[in-house]
Write an enzyme that holds these catalytic residues in place. Structure first.
Site, PDB file in Angstrom:
ATOM      1  N   ARG A 229       1.221  -1.180   0.245  1.00 35.79           N
ATOM      2  CA  ARG A 229       0.156  -0.073   0.386  1.00 35.79           C
ATOM      3  C   ARG A 229       0.894   1.045   0.432  1.00 35.79           C
ATOM      4  NH1 ARG A 229      -3.350  -2.485  -1.035  1.00 35.79           N
ATOM      5  NH2 ARG A 229      -5.535  -3.406  -0.915  1.00 35.79           N
ATOM      6  N   GLU A 258      -4.276   7.374  -5.434  1.00 34.36           N
ATOM      7  CA  GLU A 258      -4.018   7.051  -6.466  1.00 34.36           C
ATOM      8  C   GLU A 258      -5.514   7.047  -7.415  1.00 34.36           C
ATOM      9  OE1 GLU A 258      -4.199   2.116  -5.804  1.00 34.36           O
ATOM     10  OE2 GLU A 258      -2.481   2.350  -5.009  1.00 34.36           O
ATOM     11  N   HIS A 277      -0.959  -0.156  -9.853  1.00 35.98           N
ATOM     12  CA  HIS A 277      -1.689  -1.038  -9.348  1.00 35.98           C
ATOM     13  C   HIS A 277      -2.226  -2.663  -9.699  1.00 35.98           C
ATOM     14  CE1 HIS A 277      -3.787  -1.126  -5.384  1.00 35.98           C
ATOM     15  NE2 HIS A 277      -3.529  -2.165  -5.821  1.00 35.98           N
TER      16      HIS A 277
END
Length: 314
Positions: A229, A258, A277
């Site tokens: 993360r 994000e 991601h």
């Protein structure tokens, strides 16, 4: 009597429809209903909800909810937004996810091990220079987090000949891996790591765990892979260590914000690889089967799957 299950998700409609189409047929004697289609009466009957980035206000309209099944492994946002929820939170635990993550860890570790970023930069400058190759057994890999994902990644790296160390909150043992634990263990692992791989959950204890001080413990020329993360790394401190050359390269798949804002310095830093991601996306096919199995077991026996420990965050 047919049971009703709610699907509560603040995600694009095409993604929601994909989940409904996959999970719905796997549920026997059960209706899977998008939250927005529930009647007031049905809201009162809901004991289980399948969630994907849900709106807490919508979950609050299900007063008899006993537990929610997340379709994702990460649940830190759910825990943060629902600190006093009256229901249990169950995260996605999919063996397929561990295999996918281990594959990504191996791929990007090899990317750094074989100096691919350096050769990419040389190509841009039309430079022909060969660099020495470090033996696999001499390349020290450090993994932060030895949970399901970390163990699978460590085993994959060991199998491929790397010198692997790992850190976990509690003491653990893993064949072929030098294991560390506790506060001092983090420092020891960092001090002897060439490529650091972060696979930790985001909790109050791991928030900015990799800050200016801890990043400085890495040997000069070390590299970082963050598949965990974004907030675990202090991005400003990381940029500083990259600019000074203390850290040679960073492969980042997760970020504090994000999508990564277009004005972020990480986009243009020459020694940063930005990924959107993608290291271990949820496999909708295998995840749907796990969701259906968990729900069927609950309605047969009343058993709620292992839930998140809120004080721990996962």
């Amino acid at each position: 009597m047919q049971k009703c299950i709610a699907f509560v998700g603040n995600i694009p409609n095409h993604e929601k429809q994909s989940w409904l189409a996959k999970i719905g047929p796997l549920l026997k004697n059960t209706r899977l209903i998008p939250f927005e289609e529930l009647s007031a009466t049905e809201c009162l009957t809901i004991e289980v909800a399948i969630v994907a980035n849900p709106d807490p206000k919508e979950l609050a309209e299900l007063p008899n909810l006993r537990w929610v099944q997340s379709v994702w492994a990460g649940v830190e946002r759910l825990v943060a937004e629902l600190p006093n929820a009256h229901f249990d939170i169950v995260r996605m635990i999919d063996p397929n996810l561990a295999s996918t993550m281990a594959e990504a860890v191996l791929a990007w570790t090899l990317y750094l091990h074989r100096d691919m970023p350096k050769y990419r930069c040389q190509q841009d400058r039309k430079v022909w220079i060969q660099h020495g190759l470090v033996d696999l057994k001499d390349r020290k890999i450090g993994i932060l987090g030895l949970g399901q994902l970390g163990k699978a990644a460590a085993e994959k790296l060991v199998l491929n000949g790397f010198n692997v160390g790992g850190w976990s909150r509690r003491s653990t043992e893993l064949e072929g891996v030098k294991c560390f634990s506790g506060a001092e263990g983090v420092n020891q692992l960092l001090a002897e790591t060439d490529i650091l791989i972060c696979l930790l959950p985001l909790t109050k204890d791991t928030q900015q765990l990799l800050n200016d001080k801890s990043l400085g413990l890495l040997p000069k020329g070390a590299s970082i892979i963050n598949f965990a993360r974004g907030p675990i790394i202090d991005e400003e401190a990381l940029l500083s260590h990259l600019e000074s050359g203390h850290i040679e390269h960073a492969v980042l798949d997760v970020f504090k914000t994000e999508p990564l804002p277009t004005d972020s310095a990480l986009w243009t830093a020459p020694n940063v690889t930005v990924l959107p991601h993608i290291s271990a996306p949820t496999n909708i096919r295998t995840a749907s089967k796990i969701v259906a199995t968990n729900i069927a077991r609950y309605f047969e026996s009343g058993e709620i799957p292992e839930a998140v420990i809120r004080t721990r965050g996962y």
